[in-house]
Motif scaffolding. Structure first.
Motif, PDB file in Angstrom:
ATOM      1  N   ILE A   1      25.778  28.528   1.459  1.00  0.00           N
ATOM      2  CA  ILE A   1      27.158  28.881   1.246  1.00  0.00           C
ATOM      3  C   ILE A   1      28.360  28.132   1.486  1.00  0.00           C
ATOM      4  CG2 ILE A   1      26.459  31.472   0.962  1.00  0.00           C
ATOM      5  CD1 ILE A   1      27.648  31.921   3.498  1.00  0.00           C
TER       6      ILE A   1
ATOM      7  N   GLU B   1      32.717  38.390   3.509  1.00  0.00           N
ATOM      8  CA  GLU B   1      32.290  39.463   2.402  1.00  0.00           C
ATOM      9  C   GLU B   1      33.233  40.512   2.308  1.00  0.00           C
ATOM     10  OE1 GLU B   1      29.716  39.884   6.241  1.00  0.00           O
ATOM     11  OE2 GLU B   1      30.628  38.366   5.059  1.00  0.00           O
TER      12      GLU B   1
ATOM     13  N   ALA C   1      22.025  28.568  -3.068  1.00  0.00           N
ATOM     14  CA  ALA C   1      23.074  29.188  -2.821  1.00  0.00           C
ATOM     15  C   ALA C   1      24.066  29.620  -4.026  1.00  0.00           C
ATOM     16  CB  ALA C   1      23.930  29.106  -1.578  1.00  0.00           C
ATOM     17  N   GLY C   2      23.838  29.338  -5.235  1.00  0.00           N
ATOM     18  CA  GLY C   2      24.752  29.427  -6.291  1.00  0.00           C
ATOM     19  C   GLY C   2      25.385  28.301  -6.637  1.00  0.00           C
TER      20      GLY C   2
ATOM     21  N   MET D   1      33.295  30.901  -6.630  1.00  0.00           N
ATOM     22  CA  MET D   1      31.615  30.741  -6.231  1.00  0.00           C
ATOM     23  C   MET D   1      31.076  31.827  -7.068  1.00  0.00           C
ATOM     24  SD  MET D   1      32.723  28.931  -3.603  1.00  0.00           S
ATOM     25  CE  MET D   1      31.429  28.994  -2.155  1.00  0.00           C
ATOM     26  N   TRP D   2      30.155  31.252  -7.994  1.00  0.00           N
ATOM     27  CA  TRP D   2      29.331  31.919  -8.616  1.00  0.00           C
ATOM     28  C   TRP D   2      27.739  32.175  -8.244  1.00  0.00           C
ATOM     29  CZ3 TRP D   2      31.687  34.150 -12.643  1.00  0.00           C
ATOM     30  CH2 TRP D   2      32.983  33.718 -13.173  1.00  0.00           C
ATOM     31  N   ASN D   3      27.445  33.519  -7.952  1.00  0.00           N
ATOM     32  CA  ASN D   3      26.266  33.609  -7.524  1.00  0.00           C
ATOM     33  C   ASN D   3      24.897  33.675  -8.259  1.00  0.00           C
ATOM     34  OD1 ASN D   3      24.044  34.587  -5.697  1.00  0.00           O
ATOM     35  ND2 ASN D   3      24.785  36.615  -5.322  1.00  0.00           N
ATOM     36  N   THR D   4      24.575  32.600  -8.771  1.00  0.00           N
ATOM     37  CA  THR D   4      23.474  32.218  -9.438  1.00  0.00           C
ATOM     38  C   THR D   4      22.239  32.598  -9.103  1.00  0.00           C
ATOM     39  OG1 THR D   4      23.367  30.142  -9.239  1.00  0.00           O
ATOM     40  CG2 THR D   4      24.898  30.743 -10.874  1.00  0.00           C
ATOM     41  N   THR D   5      21.909  32.984  -8.085  1.00  0.00           N
ATOM     42  CA  THR D   5      20.582  32.969  -7.201  1.00  0.00           C
ATOM     43  C   THR D   5      19.946  34.186  -7.860  1.00  0.00           C
ATOM     44  OG1 THR D   5      21.235  34.580  -5.537  1.00  0.00           O
ATOM     45  CG2 THR D   5      21.542  32.132  -5.216  1.00  0.00           C
TER      46      THR D   5
ATOM     47  N   GLY E   1      35.901  35.975  -5.716  1.00  0.00           N
ATOM     48  CA  GLY E   1      35.484  34.534  -5.445  1.00  0.00           C
ATOM     49  C   GLY E   1      36.298  33.524  -5.603  1.00  0.00           C
TER      50      GLY E   1
ATOM     51  N   GLN F   1      30.321  36.941  -8.888  1.00  0.00           N
ATOM     52  CA  GLN F   1      31.177  35.988  -7.999  1.00  0.00           C
ATOM     53  C   GLN F   1      30.825  36.504  -6.535  1.00  0.00           C
ATOM     54  OE1 GLN F   1      35.027  36.423 -10.787  1.00  0.00           O
ATOM     55  NE2 GLN F   1      35.216  34.933  -8.941  1.00  0.00           N
ATOM     56  N   TYR F   2      31.282  35.642  -5.678  1.00  0.00           N
ATOM     57  CA  TYR F   2      31.211  35.963  -4.145  1.00  0.00           C
ATOM     58  C   TYR F   2      32.222  35.444  -3.399  1.00  0.00           C
ATOM     59  CZ  TYR F   2      28.301  31.971  -2.780  1.00  0.00           C
ATOM     60  OH  TYR F   2      27.905  30.667  -2.656  1.00  0.00           O
TER      61      TYR F   2
END
Length: 288
Positions: free
Chosen positions: A115, A56, A132-133, A188-192, A61, A42-43
């Motif tokens: 984002i 940050e 960006a996820g 927010m899921w950082n799938t990148t 997230g 997550q972010y």
């Protein structure tokens, strides 16, 4: 009965220091073509800089909203805060298609081009890599029966009149006449990190931790605001940081990012959940 969580809590990761509520959604996993799994990190929400610091610096997230009318205006309707012991869920892990009997318009995904992307919501996981996820969105019902703080299925004491998004929900029916805050989660899921692993056949590679697809997304809410703090905010009519933030006098109390980040629950189960390496099965399940 869980009792009054607001009085039992000892710390909170929320910006408002009187909010000891419990917020939960399932974890997202990437399923590799070889059958292995890795947890999607997550972010934090980039739109919610706090205390003059960059977003940050905030761990996690999930962003929680309590809206009275919509995202732009509080309106004039009386909003009744939740009572101690109140809980509810939204969604159903058994739903496998969009026309399922419990499918709801407030359960959506946004493929993030940046984002800061908002809008362009889909009912299932995005069908292509997102620059960006992925943002997962859960909107809860805002009509309460006014009597029961819970029900056997954790949903029947509530009634859904939402239209999806942050639009004002429709009028409450006589069976559930009390308007409560419209609670929403954004995660927010950082799938990148998986963009180069997308299956060559174009199939959708993300699953929830219960091995479910996007339609089965669901979330839990357990009220835990201390005393009358949530009701004060609803009566005040403030919005966003105007309800209270460092340097801004508001109806709610806040605390520092360091204090938020220091709050945590020790692990009680020793299990690899896929934060580092790859797993041959999802946590809690048996190997295939």
């Amino acid at each position: 009965m869980m009792g009054d969580i607001g009085e039992k809590g000892t710390c909170t990761t929320c910006a408002y220091s009187e909010d000891f509520s419990n917020y939960w959604t399932a974890s997202m996993y990437f399923k590799h073509a070889n059958g292995s799994y890795k947890r999607v990190p997550q972010y934090p929400n980039a739109q919610l800089g706090y205390q003059g610091q960059n977003a940050e610096n905030i761990k996690g997230g999930m962003t929680i909203y309590y809206t009275q009318k919509d995202f732009w205006d509080n309106g004039v309707e009386k909003i009744t805060g939740f009572k101690p012991g109140f809980r509810m869920t939204v969604g159903n892990p058994g739903i496998t298609k969009i026309d399922g009997p419990r499918a709801q318009p407030g359960l959506r995904y946004t493929c993030l081009e940046t984002i800061l992307t908002r809008g362009s919501e889909t009912a299932d996981f995005p069908s292509k890599p997102c620059p960006a996820g992925i943002m997962a969105i859960h909107h809860f019902p805002a009509c309460w029966d006014g009597v029961n703080v819970d029900s056997p299925d954790h949903q029947s004491h509530m009634y859904e009149t939402g239209l999806g998004g942050f639009r004002e929900a429709g009028p409450c029916p006589a069976s559930h006449p009390v308007r409560v805050p419209q609670v929403a989660y954004e995660t927010m899921w950082n799938t990148t990190v998986f963009k180069d692993m997308w299956p060559k056949d174009g199939s959708q590679p993300f699953v929830w931790s219960f091995e479910g697809n996007g339609y089965g997304t669901h979330a839990d809410y357990l009220f835990g605001w201390k005393g009358d703090s949530l009701q004060r905010a609803m009566d005040d009519g403030c919005m966003f940081h105007g309800c209270g933030s460092p340097g801004v006098q508001g109806v709610l109390k806040t605390h520092t990012v360091d204090s938020m980040n220091a709050c945590g629950v020790p692990d009680t189960v020793v299990e690899d959940i896929g934060d580092e390496g790859w797993l041959d099965h999802l946590p809690g399940s048996h190997p295939m």
